[in-house]
Scaffold this active site. Structure first.
Site, PDB file in Angstrom:
ATOM      1  CE  LYS A  74      25.437  65.939  22.024  1.00 43.21           C
ATOM      2  NZ  LYS A  74      25.432  66.098  20.580  1.00 43.21           N
ATOM      3  NE  ARG A 134      31.052  59.220  17.272  1.00 41.24           N
ATOM      4  CZ  ARG A 134      30.548  58.721  18.400  1.00 41.24           C
ATOM      5  NH1 ARG A 134      29.306  58.983  18.726  1.00 41.24           N
ATOM      6  NH2 ARG A 134      31.270  57.965  19.174  1.00 41.24           N
ATOM      7  CD  GLU A 193      30.542  66.299  16.470  1.00 43.17           C
ATOM      8  OE1 GLU A 193      30.754  65.076  16.644  1.00 43.17           O
ATOM      9  OE2 GLU A 193      29.414  66.767  16.240  1.00 43.17           O
ATOM     10  CG  PHE A 234      35.260  62.765  21.090  1.00 41.22           C
ATOM     11  CD1 PHE A 234      34.881  61.446  21.161  1.00 41.22           C
ATOM     12  CD2 PHE A 234      34.672  63.584  20.136  1.00 41.22           C
ATOM     13  CE1 PHE A 234      33.933  60.925  20.298  1.00 41.22           C
ATOM     14  CE2 PHE A 234      33.713  63.073  19.266  1.00 41.22           C
ATOM     15  CZ  PHE A 234      33.346  61.737  19.337  1.00 41.22           C
ATOM     16  NE  ARG A 281      20.880  56.330  21.404  1.00 41.90           N
ATOM     17  CZ  ARG A 281      21.359  57.418  20.785  1.00 41.90           C
ATOM     18  NH1 ARG A 281      21.935  58.367  21.477  1.00 41.90           N
ATOM     19  NH2 ARG A 281      21.261  57.538  19.486  1.00 41.90           N
TER      20      ARG A 281
HETATM   21  P1  ATP Z   1      22.561  64.214  18.783  1.00 46.09           P
HETATM   22  O1  ATP Z   1      21.334  64.159  17.939  1.00 46.09           O
HETATM   23  O2  ATP Z   1      22.313  64.716  20.150  1.00 46.09           O
HETATM   24  O3  ATP Z   1      23.749  64.805  18.124  1.00 46.09           O
HETATM   25  P2  ATP Z   1      23.346  61.597  18.199  1.00 46.09           P
HETATM   26  O4  ATP Z   1      22.243  60.608  18.222  1.00 46.09           O
HETATM   27  O5  ATP Z   1      23.873  62.063  16.900  1.00 46.09           O
HETATM   28  O6  ATP Z   1      22.898  62.780  19.101  1.00 46.09           O
HETATM   29  P3  ATP Z   1      24.588  60.920  20.571  1.00 46.09           P
HETATM   30  O7  ATP Z   1      25.485  59.807  20.910  1.00 46.09           O
HETATM   31  O8  ATP Z   1      23.270  60.896  21.182  1.00 46.09           O
HETATM   32  O9  ATP Z   1      24.520  60.998  19.016  1.00 46.09           O
HETATM   33  O10 ATP Z   1      25.321  62.265  20.947  1.00 46.09           O
HETATM   34  C1  ATP Z   1      26.686  62.272  20.777  1.00 46.09           C
HETATM   35  C2  ATP Z   1      27.071  62.957  19.509  1.00 46.09           C
HETATM   36  O11 ATP Z   1      27.583  64.242  19.840  1.00 46.09           O
HETATM   37  C3  ATP Z   1      28.211  62.231  18.872  1.00 46.09           C
HETATM   38  O12 ATP Z   1      27.742  61.333  17.915  1.00 46.09           O
HETATM   39  C4  ATP Z   1      29.075  63.304  18.293  1.00 46.09           C
HETATM   40  O13 ATP Z   1      28.700  63.548  16.947  1.00 46.09           O
HETATM   41  C5  ATP Z   1      28.727  64.550  19.062  1.00 46.09           C
HETATM   42  N1  ATP Z   1      29.777  65.039  19.969  1.00 46.09           N
HETATM   43  C6  ATP Z   1      30.130  66.337  20.110  1.00 46.09           C
HETATM   44  N2  ATP Z   1      31.065  66.485  21.039  1.00 46.09           N
HETATM   45  C7  ATP Z   1      31.343  65.263  21.536  1.00 46.09           C
HETATM   46  C8  ATP Z   1      32.224  64.777  22.541  1.00 46.09           C
HETATM   47  N3  ATP Z   1      32.991  65.584  23.265  1.00 46.09           N
HETATM   48  N4  ATP Z   1      32.232  63.441  22.764  1.00 46.09           N
HETATM   49  C9  ATP Z   1      31.437  62.618  22.077  1.00 46.09           C
HETATM   50  N5  ATP Z   1      30.596  63.021  21.125  1.00 46.09           N
HETATM   51  C10 ATP Z   1      30.531  64.335  20.847  1.00 46.09           C
END
Ligand code: ATP
Length: 593
Positions: free
Chosen positions: A252, A257, A300, A340, A417
């Site tokens: 991660k 993103r 990412e 990804f 989600r």
């Molecule tokens: P966070 O605040 O934890 O970053 P978020 O609310 O922005 O979360 P989430 O869907 O909860 O989004 O967490 C996934 C986020 O992590 C994605 O939006 C992306 O930006 C990031 N990310 C990093 N590596 C990956 C991966 N291998 N696959 C998917 N998403 C990834």
């Protein structure tokens, strides 16, 4: 269509603090609107001309608007400025200045929605030298024929200050009621919105061709898809339970993103909130040119250390958000795009494929690209918790936030989600297993060293069902002087004179804001609270949930829209999880936030 009923609806909506009433006014307006105009009216009520991803803005300087109001109202500029100072809103100032004018003149052109929209559109499209003068003329031409009420809203719109508080979900509800007679059909509309990110088009389609036509909306190149999101979990055991014993585990990365759309000759990049950010990363645009197919990929973007090639934290990407000096920033702050997912190839959606099928396809697409800025995200397949833990340790050593764990058989669920993707993050020094992203909705004035700035901010979580922002804590720690200054300036643009209709709280504040800015906080635990509105009555009648000992982490999440903030549902899950770990005695603690 006359502009008048639109303005009347704006007036009603502006005066209500009730979500239900807001939806009803919206339904009434949509029913009055000729079907061919529905898309334009849908954009207008949200203060836009096009969907966000088009990135089209009116770009009008405040002093030009003051000049336009002066010339139409027959007053001089200093007079307008004085009224503006008093009202604090240029639209209200225009209304005030135009008051003696009464109705429009006998020979004026009729004020129709078509005319207002096309004039705004011309304002937005006028660029280059002398454009401000042209914009001024266009706005004056409207004001000259406008009534006081029309003038007020024309200026509010032009200044980006049309604060009706109508979120996407409210529009979807209203569309379902207005054109299908059943709110339950909102799901069909939402699905179409998830793959097109264009409410206007969805609205027009349901109004002109009905629900079946909406069902057939397909994923298209250069229209961003709303991202699939992950739930949080706290242990690798839990992850494997959720994934039926076997899962894909990935780094991660702590970056931004990005959704890449690549046509034959054109490349566009969209942010997590679906805004065009191609101009931030011209190096990536070049790097993906050699992909042969037309594709939509997700990845990412991460800043990297140019000396060591190591990943750097999210904040480093801020250097890329600029209009000028992009070339220099490219040199000094290099990035890499770590893919990804793949959602579309050569005219066909790939969202229905399983995750592993998509991964295989993605690998093939990227294999041909000989450029070290394009990478495939690190992945392993795990069947034991120890395997996940080991991979997680490696991820953290390499500068990641933790790991993403994905169900191998899952399709891509746009805009949702769920537990098909879960995130496991490194332990923070605080007790909660994760940070929260919350929306600033109010503030208390600072005292002593913080006099003249805000001393504490009221933060809210997002309740998806009610489409409301519900307070969950007051935060006053973790801010540097620079933050305090910056927050004061940025929040100034969003000050309103009473609680926003989409905000719920039992707290009294000195200042209120439109829910716009999202910041990240950590906290020691979640407790029951009689004064905060998040998850009110969900766990105990008369109580909501609050954060105990919250602290700002220093991260402003401007890649998130307010609706992307941590949801109240997630907070309930975090609260329950904490109960399981610590036992019920912890929850009796008083609210401190
Ligand atoms: P966070 O605040 O934890 O970053 P978020 O609310 O922005 O979360 P989430 O869907 O909860 O989004 O967490 C996934 C986020 O992590 C994605 O939006 C992306 O930006 C990031 N990310 C990093 N590596 C990956 C991966 N291998 N696959 C998917 N998403 C990834």
């Amino acid at each position: 269509m006359d502009f008048k009923p639109v303005v009347e609806a704006f007036e009603q909506m502006e005066q209500t603090s009730s979500r239900l009433a807001l939806t009803e006014f919206l339904v009434a307006l949509l029913k009055k609107t000729p079907p061919v105009m529905i898309d334009k009216v849908t954009y207008l009520i949200q203060g836009k001309l096009y969907p966000d991803y088009e990135g089209i803005e009116l770009g009008v300087a405040e002093k030009m608007v003051i000049r336009a109001i002066a010339s139409s109202s027959g007053k001089d500029q200093p007079q307008i400025e004085r009224i503006y100072q008093k009202t604090g809103d240029l639209g209200d100032a225009a209304g005030e200045a135009m008051k003696p004018k009464g109705q429009s003149t006998l020979f004026s052109e009729p004020m129709t929605v078509e005319r207002v929209y096309s004039t705004f559109d011309r304002v937005a499209r006028t660029a280059g030298s002398g454009s401000q003068e042209t914009k001024l003329r266009l706005i004056s031409s409207l004001l000259n024929d406008a009534t006081v009420a029309e003038g007020r809203y024309i200026i509010k719109f032009v200044m980006g200050q049309l604060r009706l508080g109508i979120a996407d979900y409210t529009v979807l509800d209203a569309l379902a009621v207005a054109f299908t007679g059943d709110k339950a059909n909102r799901q069909v509309l939402e699905n179409a919105y998830n793959v097109s990110s264009d409410l206007g088009t969805v609205a027009k389609l349901v109004a002109t061709k009905g629900l079946e036509a909406v069902r057939s909306i397909k994923i298209t190149l250069f229209k961003p898809i709303r991202p699939m999101l992950a739930e949080r979990i706290t242990t690798s055991e839990e992850a494997l339970e959720r994934m039926e014993g076997k899962a894909a585990v990935e780094y991660k990365l702590d970056g931004e993103r990005v959704q890449l759309h690549k046509g034959k000759n054109t490349v566009e990049l969209f942010s997590r909130r679906l805004e065009k950010i191609t101009s931030h990363y011209p190096d990536l645009e070049g790097a993906v040119k050699s992909i042969e197919s037309e594709v939509i990929l997700e990845g990412e973007v991460v800043a990297i250390n140019s000396q060591t090639g190591e990943y750097l934290p999210f904040q480093e990407l801020m250097h890329r958000r600029r209009k000028y000096g992009v070339e220099e920033a490219m040199e000094n702050y290099p990035v890499a795009m770590n893919f990804f997912d793949v959602l579309y190839v050569d005219g066909k959606s790939k969202m229905e494929l399983t995750y592993m099928e998509r991964r295989k396809l993605l690998k093939k697409i990227i294999a041909g690209v000989k450029n070290d800025k394009v990478r495939l995200i690190e992945q392993t397949i795990a069947t034991k918790p120890e395997e996940i833990d080991r991979f997680m340790a490696a991820a953290i050593e390499n500068g990641c936030e933790g790991v993403m764990i994905k169900q191998m058989s899952s399709s891509y669920r746009a805009g949702a989600r769920g537990y098909a993707w879960v995130k496991l993050k490194r332990e923070y020094s605080n007790d909660l297993a994760d940070t929260l992203d919350l929306v600033i909705v109010g503030a208390l004035h600072g005292r002593g060293r913080r006099a003249g700035k805000y001393g504490a901010l009221l933060l809210a979580a997002y309740d998806q069902k009610a489409d409301m922002f519900q307070s969950v804590t007051k935060v006053g720690t973790g801010f540097t002087d620079v933050h305090l200054e910056q927050f004061y300036k940025e929040l100034e643009q969003h000050v309103i004179n009473r609680r926003h209709p989409r905000v719920e709280t039992g707290m009294d504040m000195d200042a209120w804001f439109e829910p716009k800015m999202v910041i990240e906080v950590i906290a020691s635990e979640i407790t029951l609270s009689p004064s905060h509105a998040a998850a009110l009555n969900a766990l105990r009648p008369g109580y909501g949930l609050a954060l105990r000992f919250p602290k700002f982490t220093g991260k402003i999440r401007d890649d998130k829209k307010p609706e992307d903030a941590t949801s109240t549902e997630e907070i309930v899950t975090m609260y329950k999880r904490q109960l399981k770990v610590a036992g019920p005695s912890r929850t009796g603690a008083e609210e401190e936030g």
